[in-house]
Structure formats: structure tokens, C-alpha cells
Design a protein around this motif. Structure first.
Motif, PDB file in Angstrom:
ATOM      1  N   THR B  10      34.119  38.834  33.920  1.00 36.44           N
ATOM      2  CA  THR B  10      35.249  38.903  32.982  1.00 36.44           C
ATOM      3  C   THR B  10      34.750  38.927  31.538  1.00 36.44           C
ATOM      4  O   THR B  10      35.317  39.622  30.686  1.00 36.44           O
ATOM      5  N   ASP B  11      33.657  38.210  31.265  1.00 36.58           N
ATOM      6  CA  ASP B  11      33.051  38.266  29.921  1.00 36.58           C
ATOM      7  C   ASP B  11      32.511  39.667  29.635  1.00 36.58           C
ATOM      8  O   ASP B  11      32.656  40.183  28.523  1.00 36.58           O
ATOM      9  N   ALA B  12      31.871  40.264  30.641  1.00 35.99           N
ATOM     10  CA  ALA B  12      31.362  41.630  30.468  1.00 35.99           C
ATOM     11  C   ALA B  12      32.518  42.577  30.164  1.00 35.99           C
ATOM     12  O   ALA B  12      32.422  43.438  29.282  1.00 35.99           O
ATOM     13  N   PHE B  13      33.606  42.411  30.887  1.00 38.14           N
ATOM     14  CA  PHE B  13      34.797  43.239  30.659  1.00 38.14           C
ATOM     15  C   PHE B  13      35.273  43.083  29.215  1.00 38.14           C
ATOM     16  O   PHE B  13      35.542  44.068  28.523  1.00 38.14           O
ATOM     17  N   ALA B  14      35.361  41.834  28.752  1.00 34.99           N
ATOM     18  CA  ALA B  14      35.826  41.573  27.378  1.00 34.99           C
ATOM     19  C   ALA B  14      34.892  42.228  26.366  1.00 34.99           C
ATOM     20  O   ALA B  14      35.345  42.778  25.351  1.00 34.99           O
ATOM     21  N   ALA B  15      33.593  42.187  26.643  1.00 31.21           N
ATOM     22  CA  ALA B  15      32.611  42.744  25.708  1.00 31.21           C
ATOM     23  C   ALA B  15      32.737  44.261  25.599  1.00 31.21           C
ATOM     24  O   ALA B  15      32.340  44.858  24.599  1.00 31.21           O
ATOM     25  N   TYR B  16      33.276  44.915  26.626  1.00 26.84           N
ATOM     26  CA  TYR B  16      33.429  46.370  26.614  1.00 26.84           C
ATOM     27  C   TYR B  16      34.554  46.816  25.673  1.00 26.84           C
ATOM     28  O   TYR B  16      34.584  47.971  25.251  1.00 26.84           O
ATOM     29  N   LEU B  17      35.524  45.952  25.405  1.00 25.51           N
ATOM     30  CA  LEU B  17      36.703  46.381  24.637  1.00 25.51           C
ATOM     31  C   LEU B  17      36.318  46.662  23.186  1.00 25.51           C
ATOM     32  O   LEU B  17      35.625  45.867  22.553  1.00 25.51           O
TER      33      LEU B  17
END
Lengths: 289, 289
Positions: B10-17
Motif C-alpha cells: 500500500t505504501d508502494a501504491f501511495a508512492a506511485y501517485l
């Protein structure tokens, strides 16, 4: 329940489920409802946003066909596909990674040393390795189902210029557990962005790039089937794969080899490679079923 | 991130935004990802179950048309549509409830006293009430967009036997804020069960019944639009509405009236009702925009 409220809705949902419901289905559906309700409460989802979500899902239907799996792509870019892989990745074996929407059934059998590159332009890449069990013993009779894009970044199912099984093959290991074939170095490519998933990526400031990779499915009697990918260590998108597929143990150096050093025998291209070429060695470890 | 794990996904996902992402969209997408990932982790979702979910979504596309909104139906039976209503229901006014998938635009204007029953069989139902503000003052010029099923339990858009606007009408209040019309008592009905939503209901031991109701949308300048329903107090499905739409203040007694007591004037049916009839009085309270 005639006085459903924000706070008791999930309980009301649970109360609706029949006593005969399969226990696993009940667990999944209840957890899904609890998280869906939790999401809507957390963001205070508005009617307008709900309308936008319904319109997005209805637009997904326009892009869903037998060849185009927009819902798989949505799952991929949301990280769900990778999460399912990670949850069930076997400890002690090679990491699994996303299947992706481009695998096709019925790839032709190819012998050891087969060439998938044919007349396509690009550097010859020799891919080889041994399929082993957890004790390091080679597995005889393992099958490796391999697929990748052509140099244009398209899979055969996306590209009318390619044959059905272009850059697809199914190799079976001998007593030494070894597989080996030649191909072209896969390229980074963008997942399809002409549909609603592309709109979502753009709206959230994300790119659609996947680092270059070879897909494979390794199967052997008595072992768990391994769906995974091999990534090139020099790819610029390794840290930002749009579908979250990269795992540390799947990154391999594609080693440059000087002209004249291509194996003299054992490969379809033996005696035919006059230029520089590259090689990647990738051993796979399968775990018991 | 090249070492995405179950725990940091989920952190990786957030970092993509992207930094430029609209803040509200970022909030929604991140919360959705967190809950989606939380769901998959909680139930340890398997590949086979993920495949079933993708197949379910792809089947949803086969049932989605301009007239058939299977994704709205899915949202309804999962409780999401009602939850959005409840989150944004105005305090101090009549409760809102689900719009449902059967509202159609462009209902014809109907005068006070209009009859929607026409030649359909069943008991005459007189529906009347006053549209008021929070202080009890009648609202002049409010519009009431009304729709319901025919006695066969089908909306006009589902039923080739009905005219487009059968059992649909748009009434505007005069200085007394009052609306009034005759129709037939609505019936309980099942939401469509021939698609994947029906499969889901059956698999989880749920029925598809909605308690009988009249739909309406009340609009007036300076007030919040109210989308809601009126339910009959004697309906057997009040406590188990398949789409979670019942609220306490929306349940009304449909009062039996003796033959000969129908209003002598003011209604299209005045002077034409010789049998027993029924009446429901339902005042609506709108809140400021």
C-alpha cells in the motif's frame, strides 16, 4: 432491519446471509462488504463520486472482450494481482509474480536450443538455467511455458503482424533439469492506456510502464506450479513497475558476450551468431505441491 | 520499489501517485487501495478465488446495457448505494433512500389530482401530502418526480407492455405545498436475478425482494434535492429489503377507506370511485441547499 444506519449496515448485511452459505464464501463476502463499507465511510463518498464510479465500471464493460481483459488490468495496477501472488508465494522457492492478461493456452512444444528470435531485429539473447527442487536436485520432465513481447513491445495477441504463437513456447527439461533457448531481449512497454484503466493512471499521475521481462509458468509433477517473470537488472522501470510485479530474486543481469563466443553446438543458432550477444542464466527453484 | 511485499504494497501504491493528483481523488484512490489490500490480506485471497472474481466482473459486462445497470444493482445489494445515501442524508429533513436503476428522465408534467392508475386492475390508492421546509412552511413550486411499478411488479423500462412513462409523473406544488394523485398500491418485487448479481444472491442464501414502495425525487429552489421512497407499513419485506433502502420515517400506513368516501372533487377520479379505496398521507421535509 428497518432502521439501517451507517453504523449497523455491515451487521444488517451479515444478517441477510443464509445459514447454508458456504463458509469460505461467507468469509469472503462479509470481509468484502466490511471493507467496502469502511472505504465509503472513511472518504464520506458522495453521490456524485458514486456516479463517477458506476460510470467508470460501465465504461470498463466497453473495453472487456475475449482478448482484452480490462478488469485484470485494473486488478494489476491496483496491486491486487501482485498481492494475491505475494500472499501465496511459496517460501523457499523462486518468487511468483503476476500472470498478466497476455498468456495464451496451447503454446507449441519447443526443443532445447530452440530459437524464438527468428528474423526479428535486435541482439541475440540466450536464456538458460536449471529447474531444481529445494535441495538443489535438477527436476527432469519439468515444463517451462515461456512468453514475451516482440521488439515492438506487443504480445502476439495484441499484434496482427505476429503469428499466434510468436514469442511463445513450451520446453520440457531432460535429466539435467536444464532449459535453454534464444530470443531477443524483451523491452519495457506500457500496459494498454486507451481504456478506463489508462484514464485512471493519467488522473492519478501514474505512468503505464512495465520493466522488460520474460514471462514463464514452470510445472512439474509433485511440485507447486510457479507463475513468474524474469526482469533485466539494467531496466529503468524496475523501481516503478505499473503492476507491482518486481521481486528482488527475479532481477537478473543480462550479461554481454563478445562476438564469436556463442556456443558452437546445442542451439538452433549455433554457428550462425557472428555479432555480440547476451546471456541470462536463471535457475528456478520449485517447492513441493 | 523493487522489493514490494505484502506489508509495504500500500505504501508502494501511495508512492506511485503523482504530486499533481487532485487531493480528493488521491484520498479516494488511496483509501480504496488500502481497503482492497486489507480485504485480500484478511481473507488470504487465493488465485482461484481471484479468477472467480475476474470471471464475475467479466460476466457483469454481459448484463450491462443502457437499460440494465447491473453495477448499480451490485452496489445496491452490497449496501453501498444505501450507505452513500445515509452518509449524506440531511439532518432535520425526510430521510433519503436509494434512487435505484429504474428512474427515467423526462417524466411528463401532471396536474394535481392526476390519475396514474388508468385501466390497471387493483385498489385505487390516493397519495397526498405537503412538501414543507424545516419550519413547517409549505413550499410553493416544489416538483415531485414520482415513479413506481405497475401491478405486475415491473417498471415501464422493464416491460414492453407499458408506455414509456406509465406510472411516472412530475407534479408541481401550488401555494399550499400540497401534492396529490391516484395510482395503484405498489407491490413487492424482486430485483433482476437473471444475471451475476442474482447468482451472488443465490450463492449467499439471500432473496431478491424489495418491500413495495413509491419512488420520488423532490426538488425546490434553495433546497437540497431529496431522492427517496415511501414504504407500506404492512409489507412483509420491510425488515429485509434486498437493497437496504428502508428508513423508519419512510414507512407509512396505507389506510383503507370505505366505498363512497372518495373526494367529490379535485381528483381526476372524483365521482368515479364506487369501491373501497386506500389513502396514504406523506409530508416531505426539505432542508436548505
Amino acid at each position: 432491519m428497518r432502521n439501517v444506519t451507517e453504523d449497523n449496515l455491515t451487521d444488517a448485511f451479515a444478517a441477510y446471509l443464509g445459514d447454508e452459505t458456504d463458509p469460505r464464501l461467507r468469509e469472503i463476502v462479509l470481509s468484502l462488504a466490511r471493507h467496502l463499507h469502511g472505504f465509503a465511510r472513511e472518504v464520506r463518498l458522495t453521490h456524485e463520486e458514486w456516479n463517477t464510479a458506476i460510470a467508470f465500471l460501465e465504461r470498463m464493460t466497453e473495453f472487456t472482450t475475449h482478448e482484452r481483459h480490462e478488469f485484470i488490468l485494473l486488478s494489476d495496477i491496483m496491486g491486487l494481482s501482485s498481492l494475491v501472488d505475494m500472499i501465496h508465494s511459496a517460501r523457499g522457492g523462486t518468487s511468483s509474480s503476476v500472470l498478466g492478461p497476455f498468456h495464451i493456452e496451447g503454446a507449441p512444444d519447443i526443443p532445447f536450443g530452440h530459437d524464438m528470435k527468428r528474423d526479428y531485429p535486435g541482439t541475440v539473447l540466450l536464456v538458460t538455467g536449471v529447474i531444481r527442487d529445494g535441495q538443489g536436485t535438477p527436476i527432469q520432465g519439468a515444463t517451462l511455458d515461456i512468453w514475451q513481447t516482440a521488439p515492438n513491445g506487443l504480445y502476439s495477441s495484441q499484434d496482427p503482424e505476429q503469428d499466434t504463437y510468436s514469442f511463445h513456447g513450451l520446453m520440457t527439461t531432460g535429466a539435467d533439469g536444464r532449459y535453454g533457448f534464444t530470443t531477443v531481449k524483451p523491452v519495457s512497454y506500457e500496459v494498454p492506456t486507451d481504456g478506463p484503466v489508462g484514464d485512471l493512471l493519467r488522473a492519478t499521475g501514474r505512468h503505464a510502464w512495465r520493466p522488460s521481462h520474460l514471462h514463464f509458468i514452470a510445472r512439474a509433477p509433485g511440485f507447486r506450479t510457479l507463475v513468474s517473470e524474469v526482469f533485466a537488472a539494467d531496466d529503468p522501470y524496475l523501481d516503478e513497475d505499473a503492476v507491482f510485479g518486481v521481486r528482488g530474486d527475479l532481477i537478473m543481469a543480462y550479461a554481454p558476450q563478445p562476438a564469436g563466443s556463442f556456443p558452437a553446438e546445442g542451439y538452433a543458432l549455433s554457428g550462425k551468431v557472428d555479432e555480440d550477444w547476451e546471456m541470462v542464466e536463471f535457475d528456478l527453484v520449485l517447492t513441493p505441491a
